[in-house]
Design a protein around this motif. Sequence first.
Motif, short mmCIF file in Angstrom:
data_model
loop_
_atom_site.label_atom_id
_atom_site.label_comp_id
_atom_site.label_asym_id
_atom_site.label_seq_id
_atom_site.Cartn_x
_atom_site.Cartn_y
_atom_site.Cartn_z
N UNK A 60 31.38 1.30 -2.71
CA UNK A 60 31.08 1.65 -1.17
C UNK A 60 30.16 2.86 -0.82
N UNK A 61 29.56 3.18 -2.20
CA UNK A 61 28.60 4.47 -1.94
C UNK A 61 27.23 3.97 -2.04
N UNK A 62 26.81 3.19 -3.13
CA UNK A 62 25.64 2.86 -3.73
C UNK A 62 24.68 2.27 -2.38
N UNK A 63 25.20 1.44 -1.41
CA UNK A 63 24.27 0.95 -0.53
C UNK A 63 24.43 1.65 0.85
N UNK A 64 25.29 2.77 1.00
CA UNK A 64 25.41 3.57 2.38
C UNK A 64 24.09 4.26 2.55
N UNK A 65 23.66 4.49 3.78
CA UNK A 65 22.48 5.01 4.25
C UNK A 65 22.53 6.53 4.23
N UNK A 66 22.59 7.09 2.99
CA UNK A 66 22.90 8.49 2.98
C UNK A 66 21.85 9.47 2.36
N UNK A 67 21.92 10.50 2.48
CA UNK A 67 20.72 11.46 2.19
C UNK A 67 20.87 11.51 0.46
N UNK A 68 21.73 11.65 -0.05
CA UNK A 68 22.05 11.54 -1.50
C UNK A 68 23.10 10.47 -1.78
N UNK A 69 22.99 9.58 -2.59
CA UNK A 69 24.08 8.29 -2.73
C UNK A 69 25.32 9.01 -3.25
N UNK A 70 25.00 10.12 -4.26
CA UNK A 70 26.30 10.64 -4.80
C UNK A 70 26.69 11.80 -4.02
N UNK A 71 26.44 12.19 -3.04
CA UNK A 71 27.08 13.36 -2.22
C UNK A 71 28.40 13.07 -2.07
N UNK A 72 29.15 13.84 -2.60
CA UNK A 72 30.62 13.83 -2.36
C UNK A 72 31.47 13.27 -3.69
N UNK A 73 30.59 12.74 -4.41
CA UNK A 73 31.08 12.14 -5.83
C UNK A 73 30.85 12.80 -7.04
#
Length: 385
Positions: A194-207
């Motif tokens: 659920x992270x790879x395609x999310x419109x986030x600043x950094x895709x791995x933020x929180x991971x």
Amino acid sequence: MNNNNNLDEVLSRNSVKPSKGHGSKIRWVIIGIIGLVILILLGIGGNYLHQRSDFTAKDVNSSKTIEIKVPRGANADAIGQQLEAAGVIKYASAFKNYVDLNNVNNLNAGYFTLSPKMSIQTIVKHLQQPGALTPNGNDLQPGFVLMREGENAAQFAHNVAKQTKFSAKDWLATLNDQAYLQKLAKQYPDLLGSAINAPTRYKLEGYLYPATYDVRAAKTPEQITTQMVAKTNQVLQPYFAEIKKQKLTVQQILTLASLVEREAVTPHDRGTVAGVFLNRIDDKITLGSDVSVKYALNTNKTNLSIADTKVDSPYNLYKYQGFGPGPFNSPSLSSILAVLHPIDRDKKYLFFIANLKTGKVYFTQTIQEHDALNAKLVEQNNNTK
């Protein structure tokens, strides 16, 4: 009758009559006592004002150094009390007053080596710098990096640059490298689906799980990131089935956990705060978290303005409903479990507020209760300055 008259005469002769000046003496004694009390109160008041305005060093001739650990989330009042108790400053009230007068809102956590010969101004300047990660004034050895609980990727990038041969920019680039991310997603599908395609600043933020990593053998910045993502996958492995059962995505769990991480400290408060957020999502109410606004604005300032809370960013959860694009920092397992097992949802709490002086968190059901409690706490804190 005659006997009675004689008795009255005897009593009259033997009774004590007040002297002419007796009443005036009593009045002067009372006036003296009142004057003394006034002088004492003036002395106490003057002493209090002196303490609040005395920003000088406790001992300018001191050769002593004292190490202080400032915990994450400590406010100026708590830090001042800690410094006074450790013998670094004379008065905690002076420290708090200096911070308030100078609008200081960027005191840092960590280990600091201070001295009684430092003025409060000098001490504040030290505390505005990043604290050491470990005791005795020593940071981690080169080749080791520490992701702290509640720290975000941009903050952690400075640790990478300081402790390794890689720049902050190069390491941050790995968090959005699509080719690299696709490889990671195949390796950790349950974690990153659920992270790879999310419109986030950094895709791995929180991971990037908060822990200390030995990256001495890392030949590329990607190898540092992979080690951190692998740790997150290891920690969350026992909970993937539970997350699916709750019909939430890993992205949603980590997003709420990252808010809880910064909004509460104790496990019980974290569980109740998580319940508040989930209740608000169910009721389609914006989460209204300052954590989200600070991330949107890339700021660490303590007090946000009304204008700040209106910033047009998908990360601003005052403005937009739902979970937001993704995590705001790296949450601890404690915060993740708080979201998986929230507390007191049946009490229908929709609001919470913390007393910044005591750290106690209060929960309410209505905006009227929340506003009344907020006013009460402001009054209490103003009266105890």
